[in-house]
Design a protein around this motif. Structure first.
Motif, PDB file in Angstrom:
ATOM      1  N   THR A 178       0.862  -1.185   0.000  1.00 41.81           N
ATOM      2  CA  THR A 178       0.000   0.000   0.000  1.00 41.81           C
ATOM      3  C   THR A 178       0.902   1.240   0.000  1.00 41.81           C
ATOM      4  O   THR A 178       2.082   1.166   0.397  1.00 41.81           O
ATOM      5  CB  THR A 178      -0.876   0.058   1.261  1.00 41.81           C
ATOM      6  N   ALA A 179       0.344   2.346  -0.421  1.00 38.18           N
ATOM      7  CA  ALA A 179       1.142   3.578  -0.438  1.00 38.18           C
ATOM      8  C   ALA A 179       1.629   3.902   0.972  1.00 38.18           C
ATOM      9  O   ALA A 179       2.769   4.327   1.172  1.00 38.18           O
ATOM     10  CB  ALA A 179       0.300   4.720  -1.009  1.00 38.18           C
ATOM     11  N   ALA A 180       0.776   3.674   1.956  1.00 38.78           N
ATOM     12  CA  ALA A 180       1.151   3.979   3.346  1.00 38.78           C
ATOM     13  C   ALA A 180       2.304   3.091   3.804  1.00 38.78           C
ATOM     14  O   ALA A 180       3.251   3.555   4.463  1.00 38.78           O
ATOM     15  CB  ALA A 180      -0.054   3.798   4.265  1.00 38.78           C
ATOM     16  N   ASP A 181       2.264   1.809   3.455  1.00 34.83           N
ATOM     17  CA  ASP A 181       3.357   0.899   3.834  1.00 34.83           C
ATOM     18  C   ASP A 181       4.649   1.248   3.100  1.00 34.83           C
ATOM     19  O   ASP A 181       5.738   1.197   3.688  1.00 34.83           O
ATOM     20  CB  ASP A 181       2.980  -0.561   3.563  1.00 34.83           C
ATOM     21  N   ALA A 182       4.531   1.594   1.809  1.00 37.85           N
ATOM     22  CA  ALA A 182       5.727   1.982   1.045  1.00 37.85           C
ATOM     23  C   ALA A 182       6.366   3.207   1.694  1.00 37.85           C
ATOM     24  O   ALA A 182       7.585   3.263   1.890  1.00 37.85           O
ATOM     25  CB  ALA A 182       5.358   2.263  -0.407  1.00 37.85           C
ATOM     26  N   GLN A 183       5.539   4.181   2.074  1.00 37.32           N
ATOM     27  CA  GLN A 183       6.053   5.388   2.735  1.00 37.32           C
ATOM     28  C   GLN A 183       6.742   5.032   4.064  1.00 37.32           C
ATOM     29  O   GLN A 183       7.840   5.491   4.360  1.00 37.32           O
ATOM     30  CB  GLN A 183       4.910   6.387   2.961  1.00 37.32           C
ATOM     31  N   ASP A 184       6.058   4.206   4.832  1.00 39.23           N
ATOM     32  CA  ASP A 184       6.581   3.800   6.132  1.00 39.23           C
ATOM     33  C   ASP A 184       7.975   3.174   6.027  1.00 39.23           C
ATOM     34  O   ASP A 184       8.905   3.530   6.761  1.00 39.23           O
ATOM     35  CB  ASP A 184       5.601   2.747   6.658  1.00 39.23           C
TER      36      ASP A 184
END
Ligand code: PEP
Length: 252
Positions: A178-184
């Motif tokens: 997910t975009a949030a996981d990639a960012q994290d």
């Protein structure tokens, strides 16, 4: 600010003439792109052909692998000396190299340092397997691969390195993070780089890779610590790769 970077890893696909045709399609479709760095990584045998196809354009060339030694009895291998002057970038430590060819962190580190010595820009791939992810080991794996891969690298040299965060479970599976996981994860990598290299880390590019498509790229690439993408399957279709590159928005 960091120049966003999208690289296409063509893996073991495309004959020389198919590679030329794809490169020409990309040259045409990406003519107007100025602010994003775009790197094409065809198989070794197509490097010179693709280089001629992208001459006098903004597109850059990358290799998918290399040996760490300059020359010698290493049948079938390609050396940094041979790539210097031919390509700008070289992908190192891709999970397929780790998995199918037994490459370990020490060997990958020797390649990273050899690439830097020869003026090449390494794209160092790191990422956890599904089992490691499920065991909650992702950060430990990223930290180990990152620090081992960059052992002996100076801050000045680090500025020329691109890190590709590629969760192994997302590569070629159609199941992107997910975009949030990639960012994290990319933020975690940047924090590690900062602890190791200080302020240089703010200028280092960190890509996300793993089932990036024209449909999911915009959201992933909009994340503040994601500075571009390493694209496998979708880089083989001109329209799809062009859509990914065009979905990069300025983060100024
Ligand atoms: C890759 O091989 O680096 C990759 C990210 O592949 P895909 O985009 O096909 O998942």
């Amino acid at each position: 600010m960091r120049t966003q970077i999208v690289a296409g890893n063509w893996k073991m696909n495309k004959t020389v003439s198919e590679a030329y045709d794809l490169a020409i399609e990309l040259v045409t479709g990406l003519r107007a792109v100025r602010e994003t760095e775009v790197v094409l990584c065809p198989p070794f045998v197509s490097l010179t052909t693709v280089k001629s196809a992208i001459a006098n354009t903004m597109l850059k060339l990358g290799a998918q692998n290399m040996h760490d030694q300059d020359k010698g009895a290493f049948t079938g291998e390609v050396s940094p000396l041979m790539l210097a002057g031919l390509v700008d970038y070289v992908i190192l430590g891709h999970s397929e190299r780790r998995q199918h060819f037994g490459e370990d962190d020490a060997f990958i580190n020797r390649k990273v340092r050899a690439a830097l010595r020869h003026g090449l820009r390494p794209i160092l791939c790191i990422g956890e397997t599904l089992a490691q992810n499920e065991r909650g080991e992702t950060e430990a794996v990223l930290s180990t691969q990152l620090h081992a891969g960059l052992a002996g690298v100076t801050p000045d040299e680090a500025a020329r390195v691109v890190i590709a965060y590629e969760p192994v479970w997302a590569i070629g599976t159609g199941r992107a993070a997910t975009a949030a996981d990639a960012q994290d994860r990319c933020a975690y990598i940047r924090a590690q780089l900062s602890a190791r290299f200080g302020e240089v880390a703010a200028a280092m590019r960190i890509q996300y890779g793993g089932s990036v498509t024209g449909a999911n790229a915009a959201e992933i690439l909009a994340q503040p610590d994601v500075d571009g993408a390493l694209v496998g399957g979708a880089s083989l279709k001109a329209e799809e790769f062009i859509a990914i590159v065009r979905s990069v928005k300025s983060k100024l």
